[in-house]
Design an enzyme around this catalytic site. Structure first.
Site, PDB file in Angstrom:
ATOM      1  N   LYS A  32       0.622  -1.102  -0.084  1.00 39.63           N
ATOM      2  CA  LYS A  32       0.167  -0.210  -0.268  1.00 39.63           C
ATOM      3  C   LYS A  32       1.022   1.236  -0.163  1.00 39.63           C
ATOM      4  O   LYS A  32       1.963   1.166   0.814  1.00 39.63           O
ATOM      5  CB  LYS A  32      -0.941  -0.006   1.300  1.00 39.63           C
ATOM      6  N   ASP A  59      -3.082   3.981  -2.187  1.00 48.02           N
ATOM      7  CA  ASP A  59      -3.939   4.961  -1.097  1.00 48.02           C
ATOM      8  C   ASP A  59      -4.480   6.489  -0.944  1.00 48.02           C
ATOM      9  O   ASP A  59      -3.629   7.078  -0.291  1.00 48.02           O
ATOM     10  CB  ASP A  59      -4.367   4.259   0.088  1.00 48.02           C
ATOM     11  N   LYS A  61      -7.406   8.422  -0.955  1.00 49.93           N
ATOM     12  CA  LYS A  61      -8.727   8.738  -0.720  1.00 49.93           C
ATOM     13  C   LYS A  61      -9.278   9.975  -1.184  1.00 49.93           C
ATOM     14  O   LYS A  61      -9.562  10.802  -0.927  1.00 49.93           O
ATOM     15  CB  LYS A  61      -8.642   8.766   0.765  1.00 49.93           C
ATOM     16  N   ASP A  64     -14.387  14.599  -4.373  1.00 53.92           N
ATOM     17  CA  ASP A  64     -14.032  16.068  -4.731  1.00 53.92           C
ATOM     18  C   ASP A  64     -15.222  16.397  -5.677  1.00 53.92           C
ATOM     19  O   ASP A  64     -16.125  15.018  -5.755  1.00 53.92           O
ATOM     20  CB  ASP A  64     -12.454  16.518  -5.943  1.00 53.92           C
ATOM     21  N   THR A 119     -11.618   6.345  10.688  1.00 52.74           N
ATOM     22  CA  THR A 119     -11.977   5.553  12.383  1.00 52.74           C
ATOM     23  C   THR A 119     -11.056   6.158  13.470  1.00 52.74           C
ATOM     24  O   THR A 119     -12.021   6.469  14.380  1.00 52.74           O
ATOM     25  CB  THR A 119     -10.507   4.546  12.535  1.00 52.74           C
ATOM     26  N   GLN A 190      -3.424   2.750  16.986  1.00 52.98           N
ATOM     27  CA  GLN A 190      -4.565   1.589  16.631  1.00 52.98           C
ATOM     28  C   GLN A 190      -5.341   1.120  18.068  1.00 52.98           C
ATOM     29  O   GLN A 190      -4.519   0.656  19.226  1.00 52.98           O
ATOM     30  CB  GLN A 190      -4.064   0.169  16.381  1.00 52.98           C
ATOM     31  N   ARG A 211       3.523  -1.393  10.916  1.00 51.98           N
ATOM     32  CA  ARG A 211       4.594  -1.738  11.468  1.00 51.98           C
ATOM     33  C   ARG A 211       4.826  -2.927  12.512  1.00 51.98           C
ATOM     34  O   ARG A 211       5.948  -3.116  12.310  1.00 51.98           O
ATOM     35  CB  ARG A 211       3.491  -0.401  12.719  1.00 51.98           C
TER      36      ARG A 211
END
Ligand code: C5P
Length: 232
Positions: A32, A59, A61, A64, A119, A190, A211
């Site tokens: 990613k 990624d 996102k 518009d 999140t 997280q 990680r």
């Protein structure tokens, strides 16, 4: 559809990224690339990683007006990425335009995945700042349904939501789930996490792991452990 482990290459330069990818001699993990690396290095980072034989989830996102997203998606599709994403909050019209832009002349296209609610957004902020009164899980499922209706392939969601997304949008609607940690590993920042084995059990299609692999003393073994728990 193939279940796979996607490594979040959250590095700030091509140099660091290649130093990391060089550790993998026998495997070509799905990676990613996020905003930081893409904005730092530009499209060449995508071409270079692709040339090394990796699949890429870009990624970025997008969010518009439909016409702008359509044109931007056309460019990303030309970069030959395998998966990319946008915000479902951009509306069904934007998602449909994105799909159009992404589809190549031969009819092929990268997978297109929607972000529902980030999140990092709490139910309280949704209510007070965005004037969204519905509970978080209702909003997330509603956005997922909009994405499915618009013809998208799936959503990014918490592993804890994957089962419900499949129930709402069908088993073939892809769930891409971050927030994965080994049972004996550090959770870091997280909050709601699952092990790769648990993510497999609840039906995640792709796990995004950063990680626990990139910061491991031996990233290749950590990656193999993820694959063994999630895919094999
Ligand atoms: O290092 P870690 O495994 O926490 O990385 C998870 C990756 O997934 C990061 O690139 C992070 O930005 C991304 N992500 C996330 N939670 C979301 C959406 C994306 O952790 N809700």
């Amino acid at each position: 559809m193939g279940k796979d482990v996607i490594i979040a290459c959250d590095f700030s330069s091509a140099k660091e990224t290649f130093a990391f990818l060089d550790k993998f001699e026998n495997e070509k993990p799905f990676v990613k690339i996020g905003m930081e690396l893409f904005y730092a290095e530009g499209p060449s980072i995508v071409r270079d990683i692709k040339a090394r034989g990796h699949k890429i989830f870009l990624d970025l996102k997008l969010h518009d007006i439909p016409n702008t997203v359509k044109k931007a998606m056309k460019v990303l599709s030309g970069l030959d990425v395998d998966m990319t994403n946008l915000h479902a909050a951009g509306t069904k019209a934007m998602m449909e335009a994105a799909l159009e832009g992404l589809t190549r002349p031969d009819g092929s296209r990268p997978l297109l995945i929607a972000v529902t609610q980030l999140t990092s957004t709490s139910e309280e902020r949704m209510k007070e700042e965005l004037l969204i009164d519905s509970p978080m899980d209702v909003t997330v499922m509603h956005y997922a349904k909009n994405a499915a209706d618009a013809g998208l392939d799936g959503v990014v969601c918490s592993p804890l939501e994957a089962e419900k997304v499949h129930k709402t949008c069908g088993d073939s609607f892809i769930t891409v789930t971050p927030g994965v940690r080994f049972a004996d590993g550090d959770i870091g920042d997280q909050v709601r996490v699952m092990t790769p084995a648990q993510a497999r059990k609840i039906g995640s299609d792709y796990i995004v792991v950063g990680r626990p692999i990139t910061a491991a003393p031996d990233p290749v073994s950590a990656y193999r452990r993820c694959v063994a728990e999630f895919v094999d």
